[in-house]
Design a protein around this motif. Structure first.
Motif, PDB file in Angstrom:
ATOM      1  N   LYS A 116       0.235  24.287 -11.071  1.00 19.94           N
ATOM      2  CA  LYS A 116      -1.131  24.168 -11.525  1.00 19.94           C
ATOM      3  C   LYS A 116      -1.237  23.210 -12.700  1.00 19.94           C
ATOM      4  O   LYS A 116      -2.192  22.313 -12.781  1.00 19.94           O
ATOM      5  CB  LYS A 116      -1.510  25.494 -12.374  1.00 19.94           C
ATOM      6  N   TRP A 117      -0.495  22.891 -13.652  1.00 17.77           N
ATOM      7  CA  TRP A 117      -0.576  22.039 -14.755  1.00 17.77           C
ATOM      8  C   TRP A 117      -0.137  20.478 -13.977  1.00 17.77           C
ATOM      9  O   TRP A 117      -0.619  19.701 -14.775  1.00 17.77           O
ATOM     10  CB  TRP A 117       0.491  22.266 -15.790  1.00 17.77           C
ATOM     11  N   SER A 120      -3.096  19.179 -12.438  1.00 20.29           N
ATOM     12  CA  SER A 120      -4.289  18.814 -13.139  1.00 20.29           C
ATOM     13  C   SER A 120      -3.862  17.788 -14.267  1.00 20.29           C
ATOM     14  O   SER A 120      -4.653  17.572 -15.080  1.00 20.29           O
ATOM     15  CB  SER A 120      -4.845  20.008 -13.939  1.00 20.29           C
ATOM     16  N   GLN A 122      -2.144  18.289 -16.789  1.00 18.12           N
ATOM     17  CA  GLN A 122      -2.116  19.117 -18.257  1.00 18.12           C
ATOM     18  C   GLN A 122      -0.583  19.097 -18.617  1.00 18.12           C
ATOM     19  O   GLN A 122      -0.436  19.353 -19.739  1.00 18.12           O
ATOM     20  CB  GLN A 122      -2.514  20.362 -17.941  1.00 18.12           C
ATOM     21  N   LEU A 123       0.295  18.991 -17.558  1.00 18.00           N
ATOM     22  CA  LEU A 123       1.729  19.172 -17.936  1.00 18.00           C
ATOM     23  C   LEU A 123       2.138  17.800 -18.748  1.00 18.00           C
ATOM     24  O   LEU A 123       3.070  17.823 -19.656  1.00 18.00           O
ATOM     25  CB  LEU A 123       2.616  19.321 -16.644  1.00 18.00           C
TER      26      LEU A 123
END
Length: 183
Positions: A116-117, A120, A122-123
Motif C-alpha cells: 500500500k505504501w 502511494s 509513502q514508503l
C-alpha cells in the motif's frame, strides 16, 4: 509439537533407559479470515514527509506464549506512543505506530502495508523502522545489514547503559533465523 511438562519428564526418563521412536500426525485446520492492521499517527511540528515507524504485531502463533510473542511488543508500542505524545512539539519527523496482523502467517500485515505504501509512494518517506517483537528480555538490537545503522546502534547502546547498567547492549547485523520480523 508441544507437550506438557509432566509428559516431557516421562519422555526424558524413558530416554534414559531406551531409544525412543515416535510417529506423529498433526491435522491443522486452515480457515479463511480477515484482520486489519491498526495505525496511529503523531505528526511532526513542521511539515515534513519524513517518517519513523514503530511496529509490533498483534497475532501469535499456534500454541505460543502469546503474552511474549507478541503481547509485550503490542503493549510496549502503545506505551511508547502514549509516552511520546506530550513531546510531539519536539518531533522533526512524523511518527507512525503500526500494529500488524498475520505476521506469524508469512508477514501478511507487513506485506499488505508495504504494498500500500509503495503504491502511494509513502514508503519513500520512511527513514527508520523500529520493530518491537518479543521485548520481554532486551539484550540489544539488530541492524539487519542496514548501512550505517550498526554504529548508530552502538552509540544508542552506550546511552541506554547509562540508565540500565545491567543492559548487555549486544548488536547484531544480520538476518535472524526463525523470526517473523526479517526484512
Amino acid at each position: 509439537l508441544c507437550i506438557s511438562g509432566t509428559d516431557g519428564k516421562v519422555v526424558r526418563s524413558l530416554m534414559q533407559k531406551e531409544r525412543l521412536m515416535a510417529e506423529m500426525r498433526v491435522n491443522n485446520p486452515v480457515v479463511n479470515g480477515s484482520a486489519r492492521n491498526v495505525l496511529a499517527y503523531l505528526p511532526a511540528t513542521r511539515k515534513t514527509r519524513e517518517t519513523i515507524v514503530f511496529t509490533a504485531h498483534l497475532d501469535s502463533w499456534d500454541l505460543a506464549s502469546g503474552a511474549t510473542d507478541n503481547g509485550l511488543g503490542a503493549f510496549t508500542l502503545l506505551d511508547i506512543a502514549l509516552a511520546l505524545k506530550p513531546y510531539r512539539h519536539l518531533f522533526r519527523r512524523n511518527l507512525i505506530f503500526v500494529w500488524t496482523m498475520g505476521e506469524e502467517q508469512c508477514l501478511l500485515g507487513s506485506k499488505h502495508l508495504v504494498k500500500k505504501w509503495l503504491d502511494s509512494k509513502q514508503l519513500d518517506d520512511v527513514r527508520l523502522v523500529i520493530n518491537l517483537d518479543m521485548v520481554g528480555n532486551p539484550v540489544g538490537f539488530n541492524a539487519f545489514s542496514w548501512p550505517g545503522m550498526e554504529s548508530a546502534l552502538q552509540d544508542f547502546n552506550q546511552k541506554v547503559k547509562i540508565v540500565m547498567k545491567e543492559y548487555p547492549g549486544k548488536i547484531s547485523n544480520a538476518p535472524g533465523l526463525h523470526s517473523d520480523h526479517q526484512p
